[in-house]
Design an enzyme around this catalytic site. Structure first.
Site, PDB file in Angstrom:
ATOM      1  N   ASN A  14       0.827  -1.215   0.000  1.00 50.37           N
ATOM      2  CA  ASN A  14       0.000   0.000   0.000  1.00 50.37           C
ATOM      3  C   ASN A  14       0.855   1.257   0.000  1.00 50.37           C
ATOM      4  O   ASN A  14       0.512   2.253  -0.633  1.00 50.37           O
ATOM      5  CB  ASN A  14      -0.979  -0.001   1.177  1.00 50.37           C
ATOM      6  CG  ASN A  14      -2.185  -0.865   0.892  1.00 50.37           C
ATOM      7  OD1 ASN A  14      -3.083  -0.479   0.153  1.00 50.37           O
ATOM      8  ND2 ASN A  14      -2.189  -2.077   1.447  1.00 50.37           N
ATOM      9  N   ILE A  93      -3.820   2.853  17.957  1.00 56.71           N
ATOM     10  CA  ILE A  93      -3.355   4.227  18.176  1.00 56.71           C
ATOM     11  C   ILE A  93      -3.898   4.707  19.526  1.00 56.71           C
ATOM     12  O   ILE A  93      -5.077   4.528  19.826  1.00 56.71           O
ATOM     13  CB  ILE A  93      -3.870   5.145  17.033  1.00 56.71           C
ATOM     14  CG1 ILE A  93      -3.398   4.640  15.662  1.00 56.71           C
ATOM     15  CG2 ILE A  93      -3.421   6.588  17.266  1.00 56.71           C
ATOM     16  CD1 ILE A  93      -1.922   4.724  15.404  1.00 56.71           C
ATOM     17  N   HIS A 109      -8.459  -1.397   6.015  1.00 57.09           N
ATOM     18  CA  HIS A 109      -8.631  -2.710   6.641  1.00 57.09           C
ATOM     19  C   HIS A 109      -9.183  -3.695   5.609  1.00 57.09           C
ATOM     20  O   HIS A 109     -10.116  -3.357   4.868  1.00 57.09           O
ATOM     21  CB  HIS A 109      -9.570  -2.600   7.839  1.00 57.09           C
ATOM     22  CG  HIS A 109      -9.697  -3.887   8.590  1.00 57.09           C
ATOM     23  ND1 HIS A 109      -8.724  -4.340   9.466  1.00 57.09           N
ATOM     24  CD2 HIS A 109     -10.649  -4.846   8.567  1.00 57.09           C
ATOM     25  CE1 HIS A 109      -9.091  -5.515   9.957  1.00 57.09           C
ATOM     26  NE2 HIS A 109     -10.249  -5.840   9.424  1.00 57.09           N
TER      27      HIS A 109
HETATM   28  C1  GAR Z   1      -3.204  -4.573   4.050  1.00 60.38           C
HETATM   29  O1  GAR Z   1      -3.981  -5.573   3.431  1.00 60.38           O
HETATM   30  C2  GAR Z   1      -4.032  -3.825   5.077  1.00 60.38           C
HETATM   31  O2  GAR Z   1      -5.376  -3.720   4.721  1.00 60.38           O
HETATM   32  C3  GAR Z   1      -3.853  -4.691   6.297  1.00 60.38           C
HETATM   33  O3  GAR Z   1      -2.508  -5.065   6.259  1.00 60.38           O
HETATM   34  C4  GAR Z   1      -2.105  -5.214   4.901  1.00 60.38           C
HETATM   35  C5  GAR Z   1      -0.760  -4.528   4.709  1.00 60.38           C
HETATM   36  O4  GAR Z   1      -0.214  -4.845   3.457  1.00 60.38           O
HETATM   37  N1  GAR Z   1      -4.181  -3.974   7.486  1.00 60.38           N
HETATM   38  C6  GAR Z   1      -4.755  -4.526   8.551  1.00 60.38           C
HETATM   39  O5  GAR Z   1      -5.030  -5.711   8.635  1.00 60.38           O
HETATM   40  C7  GAR Z   1      -5.062  -3.556   9.695  1.00 60.38           C
HETATM   41  N2  GAR Z   1      -5.866  -4.166  10.708  1.00 60.38           N
HETATM   42  P1  GAR Z   1       1.004  -4.008   2.857  1.00 60.38           P
HETATM   43  O6  GAR Z   1       2.096  -3.958   3.921  1.00 60.38           O
HETATM   44  O7  GAR Z   1       1.438  -4.792   1.673  1.00 60.38           O
HETATM   45  O8  GAR Z   1       0.485  -2.650   2.499  1.00 60.38           O
END
Ligand code: GAR
Length: 192
Positions: A14, A93, A109
């Site tokens: 992301n 947070i 999320h």
């Molecule tokens: C993403 O899919 C995000 O939605 C999730 O972690 C991943 C990070 O991927 N977040 C959560 O689960 C928050 N509770 P990335 O490091 O490749 O961006």
């Protein structure tokens, strides 16, 4: 342009999607800082490749959460950060950051909240054999994935989908949705 900090604990796909959107000119923002709480997070190398200022903390080396977040707050303020964008930051947070950046902390999320908050949302969805899941972008409050919802996008799961395939589908949605939602938040802010 708007200065943002990205907080991440993982691989940083992301993070890269946000940087790509800035490079392409579809997101008018400057990533002034990457914060990570994992010394070996993949996102660190991605930030270095992009020359993004990076701070790496081990939260356990602080006396408590307030001390840890005070350090993050100082890092953000030193760079005039206006928005905190959570991108796979796997930590709640606390009041220190919430009060300083009220309504300016956003999270993504990998589920249609309020379904499947917390860790391993994709695994939770697969366990329940849901046919539809998705992605949520929301403002952060003091709960676990509970803040006001800004945007959601749904996607279908078929019986043949492995967990990796569902994750790929989710991430493809995230990488388009998140930069777009961030841009719309920043634009609304400028109009005020
Ligand atoms: C993403 O899919 C995000 O939605 C999730 O972690 C991943 C990070 O991927 N977040 C959560 O689960 C928050 N509770 P990335 O490091 O490749 O961006």
């Amino acid at each position: 342009s708007n200065k943002i900090a990205i907080f991440a604990s993982g691989t940083g796909t992301n993070f890269d999607a946000i940087m790509d959107a800035i490079d392409e000119g579809t997101l008018d923002a400057e990533v002034s800082l990457l914060v990570t709480d994992k010394i070996n997070a993949g996102v660190i190398e991605k930030a270095q490749n992009r020359d993004v200022d990076t701070v790496v903390y081990n939260p356990k080396s602080f006396t408590d959460k307030a001390a840890y977040e005070s350090a993050l707050l100082a890092d953000c303020r030193a760079r005039d950060v206006e928005w905190i964008i959570l991108a796979g930051y796997m930590r709640l947070i606390g009041p220190t950051l919430l009060e300083a950046y009220s309504k300016r902390i956003v999270n993504i999320h990998p589920s249609l909240l309020p379904a499947f908050p917390g860790k391993d949302a994709i695994g939770q969805a697969l366990d329940k054999k849901v046919k539809v899941t998705g992605v949520t972008v929301h403002f952060v409050d003091d709960g676990m994935d509970t803040g006001p919802i800004i945007a959601q996008e749904a996607l279908s799961i078929t019986e043949e989908d492995t967990k990796d395939e569902v994750r790929r589908k989710i991430q493809a949605v995230e990488h388009k949705l998140y930069p777009r939602v961030i841009q719309s938040l920043l634009t609304k802010e400028e109009a005020k």
